[in-house]
Design an enzyme around this catalytic site. Structure first.
Site: not given
Length: 248
Positions: A68, A134, A136, A141
């Site tokens: 990313d 979380n 990811h 996400e």
């Protein structure tokens, strides 16, 4: 198959992770390696640099693809992932910079181009991942579906909060990123995931022992066709050790 490697410390687990990556490079000199950024892989990269300096491995024919990049940051920005990779690995080993690939945070229509780059290499031999609080992986996400291809992602508040420690203020953290999709990640031949600290203990247990759901993106790794190697320290594995002692 999921194989969990527990190190007593972050350093010990990072060395174990470096050995997993190095074994792939040694077995295939022109390997395509998928790389990740953030604090978790830094000690692993340091160990790979040590191996290179000791003559144990070479990156001369290796190709790399990163997961990313932030939208809006130029490659020379000190918080861009291009800059991170150069500082933490590329400048210290013999990899050909022409063989290193990251999505551009500045280009339009970048998603299709990046997927084409990965496909042109014949796929990824080993993909390195971290895991967000979380769940990811990359910047994929929590969502209602698993993104298949590289896509533009709106970062959640929790991710922005977590990444704000790298910036002068929270307001400077980009709110969007280009991320390799779950579908691309799952095409790799092998997955290597690193996680450290008590803060990752709950999400690791959810990811590998909870239901498979896009609300916990990393949970999809339970369906991975090949081997997933998880290298983590005792703190990160504390919940798994408590609930699933047979797994370690």
């Amino acid at each position: 198959m999921i194989r969990i490697v527990c190190g007593k410390t972050e350093q010990e687990a990072s060395v174990a992770a470096a050995n997993v990556m190095a074994d792939v490079i040694k077995s295939k000199s022109n390997a395509v390696i998928g790389l990740a950024t953030g604090s978790s892989p830094i000690n692993m990269y340091k160990e790979l640099i040590r191996m290179y300096e000791a003559g144990e491995i070479s990156f001369k024919n290796v190709k790399s693809v990163n997961l990313d990049e932030y939208v809006g940051l130029a490659p020379d920005h000190d918080q861009s992932y291009a800059y991170f990779m150069n500082e933490n690995l590329f400048k210290s080993v013999d990899i050909d910079k022409a063989n290193t690939n990251l999505p551009s945070g500045l280009a339009e229509a970048e998603c299709k181009r990046y997927d084409a780059v990965i496909e042109s290499m014949g796929g990824v031999d080993i993909q390195l991942l971290g895991i967000g609080n979380n769940g990811h992986i990359g910047f994929n996400e929590p969502d209602t579906h698993f993104p298949k291809t590289t896509s533009l992602v709106e970062l959640t508040d929790s991710t922005i909060d977590a990444n704000s420690r790298f910036f002068a203020s929270r307001e400077l953290v980009p709110t969007k990123a280009i991320s390799m999709g779950i579908g691309q990640i799952m095409k790799a031949d092998k997955i290597l995931l690193v996680a450290f600290g008590k803060g990752k203990s709950e999400i690791l247990e959810k990811a590998f022992f909870g239901p498979v759901t896009p609300e916990v993106p990393a949970s999809v790794l339970q369906f991975f066709k090949g081997e997933v190697v998880v290298c983590a320290d005792e703190a990160a594995l504390s919940v798994i050790k408590e609930k699933h002692p047979e797994a370690i």
